[in-house]
Design a protein around this motif. Structure first.
Motif, short mmCIF file in Angstrom:
data_model
loop_
_atom_site.label_atom_id
_atom_site.label_comp_id
_atom_site.label_asym_id
_atom_site.label_seq_id
_atom_site.Cartn_x
_atom_site.Cartn_y
_atom_site.Cartn_z
N PRO A 1 -27.27 59.06 18.87
CA PRO A 1 -26.54 58.08 19.27
C PRO A 1 -26.59 57.24 20.43
CG PRO A 1 -25.69 60.58 19.41
CD PRO A 1 -27.24 60.23 19.11
N SER A 2 -25.79 56.21 20.64
CA SER A 2 -25.89 55.33 21.61
C SER A 2 -24.92 55.29 22.77
CB SER A 2 -26.28 53.82 21.06
OG SER A 2 -26.26 52.85 22.05
N ILE A 3 -25.06 55.29 23.81
CA ILE A 3 -24.01 54.97 24.99
C ILE A 3 -24.26 53.82 25.77
CG2 ILE A 3 -22.93 55.89 26.99
CD1 ILE A 3 -23.96 58.75 26.01
N ASP A 4 -23.43 52.82 25.22
CA ASP A 4 -23.19 51.45 26.00
C ASP A 4 -22.51 51.64 27.31
OD1 ASP A 4 -25.16 50.44 24.05
OD2 ASP A 4 -22.99 50.18 22.78
N ILE A 5 -23.04 50.90 28.31
CA ILE A 5 -22.33 50.78 29.62
C ILE A 5 -22.30 49.60 30.27
CG2 ILE A 5 -22.47 51.75 32.09
CD1 ILE A 5 -24.43 54.04 30.92
N LYS A 6 -20.88 49.34 30.61
CA LYS A 6 -20.66 48.12 31.30
C LYS A 6 -19.78 48.44 32.48
CE LYS A 6 -18.94 43.34 30.52
NZ LYS A 6 -18.33 42.37 29.58
N ARG B 1 -17.98 49.69 23.52
CA ARG B 1 -18.57 49.48 22.23
C ARG B 1 -19.05 48.22 22.45
NH1 ARG B 1 -21.36 50.61 17.88
NH2 ARG B 1 -20.28 49.58 15.94
N VAL B 2 -20.28 47.88 22.35
CA VAL B 2 -20.90 46.42 22.32
C VAL B 2 -21.18 45.96 20.87
CG1 VAL B 2 -22.98 45.28 22.78
CG2 VAL B 2 -22.27 47.00 24.36
N VAL B 3 -20.63 44.68 20.67
CA VAL B 3 -20.56 44.13 19.42
C VAL B 3 -22.01 43.40 19.00
CG1 VAL B 3 -19.25 42.28 18.04
CG2 VAL B 3 -18.08 43.88 19.47
N ASN C 1 -16.50 40.70 23.40
CA ASN C 1 -15.49 41.70 23.22
C ASN C 1 -15.77 43.30 23.21
OD1 ASN C 1 -12.51 41.25 22.91
ND2 ASN C 1 -12.93 40.87 20.57
N CYS C 2 -16.08 43.59 24.42
CA CYS C 2 -16.53 45.19 24.58
C CYS C 2 -15.10 45.95 24.70
CB CYS C 2 -17.39 45.21 25.75
SG CYS C 2 -18.83 44.70 25.73
N LYS C 3 -15.04 46.85 23.97
CA LYS C 3 -13.88 47.65 24.03
C LYS C 3 -14.37 49.00 24.65
CE LYS C 3 -10.70 50.26 21.13
NZ LYS C 3 -10.24 50.68 19.90
N GLU C 4 -13.38 49.32 25.65
CA GLU C 4 -13.84 50.45 26.50
C GLU C 4 -13.45 51.62 25.93
OE1 GLU C 4 -11.95 50.25 30.40
OE2 GLU C 4 -12.76 48.42 31.03
N TYR C 5 -14.45 52.84 25.95
CA TYR C 5 -14.12 54.10 25.19
C TYR C 5 -13.99 55.21 26.11
CZ TYR C 5 -14.51 52.38 20.52
OH TYR C 5 -14.30 51.82 19.30
N GLY C 6 -14.08 55.03 27.49
CA GLY C 6 -13.94 55.84 28.60
C GLY C 6 -14.31 55.35 30.00
N ASN C 7 -14.01 56.11 31.01
CA ASN C 7 -14.61 55.74 32.24
C ASN C 7 -15.70 56.33 32.85
OD1 ASN C 7 -12.36 54.14 32.75
ND2 ASN C 7 -10.93 55.77 33.42
N ASP C 8 -16.25 57.52 32.21
CA ASP C 8 -17.56 58.41 32.65
C ASP C 8 -18.57 58.45 31.37
OD1 ASP C 8 -19.31 60.08 33.69
OD2 ASP C 8 -17.87 61.75 34.07
N PRO C 9 -19.74 57.62 31.59
CA PRO C 9 -20.67 57.69 30.52
C PRO C 9 -21.31 59.01 30.55
CG PRO C 9 -20.77 55.77 31.96
CD PRO C 9 -19.79 56.51 32.40
N VAL C 10 -21.31 59.97 31.67
CA VAL C 10 -21.95 61.11 31.61
C VAL C 10 -21.11 62.13 30.86
CG1 VAL C 10 -22.35 63.12 33.11
CG2 VAL C 10 -23.07 60.85 33.84
N GLU C 11 -19.78 62.07 30.74
CA GLU C 11 -18.86 62.71 30.15
C GLU C 11 -19.12 62.54 28.72
OE1 GLU C 11 -14.14 63.58 29.14
OE2 GLU C 11 -14.59 62.40 30.70
N MET C 12 -19.40 61.20 28.27
CA MET C 12 -19.88 60.89 26.76
C MET C 12 -21.08 61.59 26.28
SD MET C 12 -18.70 59.53 24.09
CE MET C 12 -17.06 58.43 24.65
N ALA C 13 -22.09 61.81 27.24
CA ALA C 13 -23.29 62.14 26.96
C ALA C 13 -22.96 63.58 26.76
CB ALA C 13 -24.09 61.81 28.13
#
Length: 57
Positions: free
Chosen positions: A12-17, A23-25, A32-44
């Protein structure tokens, strides 16, 4: 276990901006980056709970 059995490793990939998970296109962060959350560590941690062996960040 059958020694000829093939496995597929999904990484799996976690893109951070700007510190947020996005989500990087087509690999281009300016498009057009769509946000999926505020915390990349939580996603990991979510991916790890799903038994991900590796992450691409």
């Amino acid at each position: 276990m059958n020694p000829l059995k093939k496995y597929l490793l999904v990484i799996p990939s976690i893109d951070i901006k700007d510190g947020k998970t996005v989500r990087v296109v087509q690999g281009i962060p300016e498009l057009n980056c769509k946000e999926y959350g505020n915390d990349p560590v939580e996603m990991a941690m979510i991916w790890r709970a799903e038994n991900a062996k590796m992450l691409h960040v």
